[in-house]
Design an enzyme around this catalytic site. Structure first.
Site, PDB file in Angstrom:
ATOM      1  N   LYS A 112      32.799 -14.685 -35.023  1.00 34.96           N
ATOM      2  CA  LYS A 112      33.888 -15.662 -35.135  1.00 34.96           C
ATOM      3  C   LYS A 112      34.029 -16.193 -36.551  1.00 34.96           C
ATOM      4  O   LYS A 112      35.146 -16.384 -37.032  1.00 34.96           O
ATOM      5  CB  LYS A 112      33.682 -16.817 -34.151  1.00 34.96           C
ATOM      6  CG  LYS A 112      33.932 -16.377 -32.717  1.00 34.96           C
ATOM      7  CD  LYS A 112      34.040 -17.534 -31.760  1.00 34.96           C
ATOM      8  CE  LYS A 112      34.332 -16.997 -30.359  1.00 34.96           C
ATOM      9  NZ  LYS A 112      34.335 -18.013 -29.339  1.00 34.96           N
ATOM     10  N   LYS A 195      35.786  -6.409 -25.327  1.00 34.80           N
ATOM     11  CA  LYS A 195      35.927  -7.241 -24.126  1.00 34.80           C
ATOM     12  C   LYS A 195      37.273  -7.936 -24.139  1.00 34.80           C
ATOM     13  O   LYS A 195      37.832  -8.212 -25.211  1.00 34.80           O
ATOM     14  CB  LYS A 195      34.789  -8.260 -24.039  1.00 34.80           C
ATOM     15  CG  LYS A 195      34.868  -9.388 -25.024  1.00 34.80           C
ATOM     16  CD  LYS A 195      34.033 -10.602 -24.588  1.00 34.80           C
ATOM     17  CE  LYS A 195      34.403 -11.798 -25.471  1.00 34.80           C
ATOM     18  NZ  LYS A 195      34.001 -13.071 -25.019  1.00 34.80           N
ATOM     19  N   LYS A 198      40.394 -14.138 -25.379  1.00 35.68           N
ATOM     20  CA  LYS A 198      41.614 -14.822 -25.804  1.00 35.68           C
ATOM     21  C   LYS A 198      41.826 -14.701 -27.311  1.00 35.68           C
ATOM     22  O   LYS A 198      42.940 -14.706 -27.773  1.00 35.68           O
ATOM     23  CB  LYS A 198      41.597 -16.278 -25.370  1.00 35.68           C
ATOM     24  CG  LYS A 198      40.522 -17.109 -26.034  1.00 35.68           C
ATOM     25  CD  LYS A 198      40.709 -18.554 -25.676  1.00 35.68           C
ATOM     26  CE  LYS A 198      39.763 -19.437 -26.457  1.00 35.68           C
ATOM     27  NZ  LYS A 198      38.350 -19.118 -26.297  1.00 35.68           N
TER      28      LYS A 198
HETATM   29  N1  AQP Z   1      35.854 -10.245 -20.902  1.00 35.52           N
HETATM   30  C1  AQP Z   1      35.000 -10.973 -20.207  1.00 35.52           C
HETATM   31  N2  AQP Z   1      34.311 -10.405 -19.190  1.00 35.52           N
HETATM   32  C2  AQP Z   1      33.427 -11.127 -18.450  1.00 35.52           C
HETATM   33  N3  AQP Z   1      33.192 -12.439 -18.659  1.00 35.52           N
HETATM   34  C3  AQP Z   1      33.852 -13.057 -19.661  1.00 35.52           C
HETATM   35  N4  AQP Z   1      33.849 -14.329 -20.111  1.00 35.52           N
HETATM   36  C4  AQP Z   1      34.713 -14.424 -21.156  1.00 35.52           C
HETATM   37  N5  AQP Z   1      35.282 -13.231 -21.388  1.00 35.52           N
HETATM   38  C5  AQP Z   1      34.779 -12.359 -20.477  1.00 35.52           C
HETATM   39  C6  AQP Z   1      33.044 -15.402 -19.537  1.00 35.52           C
HETATM   40  O1  AQP Z   1      33.900 -16.488 -19.202  1.00 35.52           O
HETATM   41  C7  AQP Z   1      33.145 -17.699 -19.260  1.00 35.52           C
HETATM   42  C8  AQP Z   1      33.906 -18.759 -20.001  1.00 35.52           C
HETATM   43  O2  AQP Z   1      33.968 -18.368 -21.347  1.00 35.52           O
HETATM   44  P1  AQP Z   1      34.459 -19.284 -22.510  1.00 35.52           P
HETATM   45  O3  AQP Z   1      34.372 -20.692 -22.163  1.00 35.52           O
HETATM   46  O4  AQP Z   1      33.832 -18.790 -23.780  1.00 35.52           O
HETATM   47  O5  AQP Z   1      35.966 -18.925 -22.439  1.00 35.52           O
HETATM   48  P2  AQP Z   1      36.849 -18.315 -23.495  1.00 35.52           P
HETATM   49  O6  AQP Z   1      36.552 -19.012 -24.769  1.00 35.52           O
HETATM   50  O7  AQP Z   1      38.226 -18.356 -22.932  1.00 35.52           O
HETATM   51  O8  AQP Z   1      36.321 -16.817 -23.533  1.00 35.52           O
HETATM   52  P3  AQP Z   1      36.755 -15.742 -24.555  1.00 35.52           P
HETATM   53  O9  AQP Z   1      38.072 -15.200 -24.243  1.00 35.52           O
HETATM   54  O10 AQP Z   1      35.625 -14.791 -24.643  1.00 35.52           O
HETATM   55  O11 AQP Z   1      36.876 -16.568 -25.881  1.00 35.52           O
HETATM   56  P4  AQP Z   1      36.778 -16.049 -27.334  1.00 35.52           P
HETATM   57  O12 AQP Z   1      37.857 -15.060 -27.553  1.00 35.52           O
HETATM   58  O13 AQP Z   1      36.949 -17.299 -28.129  1.00 35.52           O
HETATM   59  O14 AQP Z   1      35.410 -15.433 -27.477  1.00 35.52           O
HETATM   60  C9  AQP Z   1      31.814 -17.351 -19.929  1.00 35.52           C
HETATM   61  O15 AQP Z   1      30.806 -17.290 -18.946  1.00 35.52           O
HETATM   62  C10 AQP Z   1      32.067 -15.995 -20.529  1.00 35.52           C
HETATM   63  O16 AQP Z   1      30.887 -15.217 -20.573  1.00 35.52           O
END
Ligand code: AQP
Length: 332
Positions: A112, A195, A198
């Site tokens: 990040k 993966k 967002k």
């Molecule tokens: N692709 C994924 N597959 C399985 N689990 C996932 N999680 C996130 N992406 C996947 C799980 O969702 C939970 C909440 O995660 P978070 O609070 O980090 O939510 P987020 O920020 O919306 O997740 P992102 O999309 O992964 O964010 P960025 O892009 O900022 O990194 C967690 O348990 C996570 O493991």
């Protein structure tokens, strides 16, 4: 009952399919068998720039989505992280036990901060996994249901719990990750090498649960597969098709083997059309329920207030023990 704890950020508005299948779905199941604590982690959300109005709205929206997904406030404790000040307090203690090099090895921060430029990344983003350690240890959680991307942070939590216990005496439960093999990592629909996320996914690769169901169906139908035509699970050779099979199987309860049989001799188009329908059936009531919860903010806020009160009782006790062990002088 063993205890579970997990959290989700209120950053993006809608949850995406990865959040749901990787984490929230397990939360719903575990509230039946475990003493479950789930929270909207707003303090984590401010590690990147946030608009205050959007943050407040998204915090309620996240809670509404959790209820719409099936969390029941009578079966679990649902709260907002900033309503329980002990998180920030134990977070500081954990910062003082974490090595700088140790924190620097967290791959999520490396990814990040590289994207943002290291000068724009905040110290908060750097120590975010340490706050997460405090989130978990405050509740003496036995298991932490999360996606695969969080495994390293749970490892850090285990290390710090053991370190604290070793240095100051038995205080914290050492938690284990609860990560399902089938759904621990849901992949981007357009690029199954990454993966679904967002921040990294393109709009076409990312399924937001609150999007128009029609748009979601379209994304599923245009998901990347491969030049082969066989519908078979093979995560290495056929990551796109395998991702669709995992999603399909989890949402319907049909096993991957059953699906392979069902689609034997059929084209990818058939699989995608059916999965698009399965998705529409899933997201349509989810959206309605979310709107219903959002439409009654008073009830929503009172659920969160009750949750915070319950969470605080547990968190305050753990924090008091930790302060005592550390040798901090109690206030008279
Ligand atoms: N692709 C994924 N597959 C399985 N689990 C996932 N999680 C996130 N992406 C996947 C799980 O969702 C939970 C909440 O995660 P978070 O609070 O980090 O939510 P987020 O920020 O919306 O997740 P992102 O999309 O992964 O964010 P960025 O892009 O900022 O990194 C967690 O348990 C996570 O493991």
């Amino acid at each position: 009952r063993p205890r579970v704890l997990s959290g989700i950020q209120p950053t993006a508005g809608s949850f995406h399919l990865g959040n749901y299948l990787g984490a929230v779905r397990q939360w719903v199941a575990l509230q039946e068998s475990h003493d479950a604590f789930y929270m909207v982690v707003d303090l984590h959300a401010i590690t990147v720039p946030q608009d205050p109005v959007a943050l407040r709205a998204n915090t309620r929206l996240a809670a509404a989505q959790l209820l719409a997904a099936g969390l029941d406030p009578d079966r679990c404790t649902l709260f907002v992280q900033s309503h329980v000040p002990e998180h920030a307090q134990l977070g500081w203690v954990m910062n003082c036990l974490t090595g700088f090099g140790e924190a620097s090895r967290m791959t999520q921060f490396k990814d990040k901060s590289a994207k943002q430029g290291v000068d724009r990344a905040t110290v908060g983003l750097f120590t975010y996994p340490v706050l997460q350690v405090a989130d978990i240890l405050l509740y003496q959680a036995d298991q932490v249901p999360v996606g695969e991307d969080q495994r390293q942070h749970i490892e850090l939590t285990r290390d710090l719990a053991e370190r604290f216990n070793g240095r100051f005496g038995e205080t914290f439960t050492v938690p284990a990750p609860y990560i399902l093999k089938e759904t621990g990592k849901i992949f981007d629909l357009q690029d199954p090498a990454i993966k679904m996320s967002k921040s990294a996914s393109t709009p076409k690769g990312l399924v937001n649960l609150l999007d128009e169901p029609k748009a979601t169906a379209k994304k599923i139908k245009s998901a990347v597969t491969d030049t082969d035509t066989v519908i078979r699970y093979d995560a290495v050779e056929k990551p796109g098709v395998s991702n669709l099979l995992s999603i399909y199987s989890t949402l319907t309860g049909e096993t991957v083997a059953e699906l392979e049989k069902k689609y034997e001799g059929k084209m990818y188009g058939a699989l995608k059309t059916d999965l698009a329908e399965v998705m529409v059936e899933f997201v349509t009531p989810f959206r309605t329920r979310t709107q219903e919860y959002l439409g009654d903010p008073e009830t929503l806020d009172s659920i969160l207030a009750k949750g915070a009160e319950k969470a605080r009782t547990v968190a305050a006790e753990t924090l008091a023990q930790a302060y005592e062990k550390l040798g901090l002088l109690p206030a008279k």
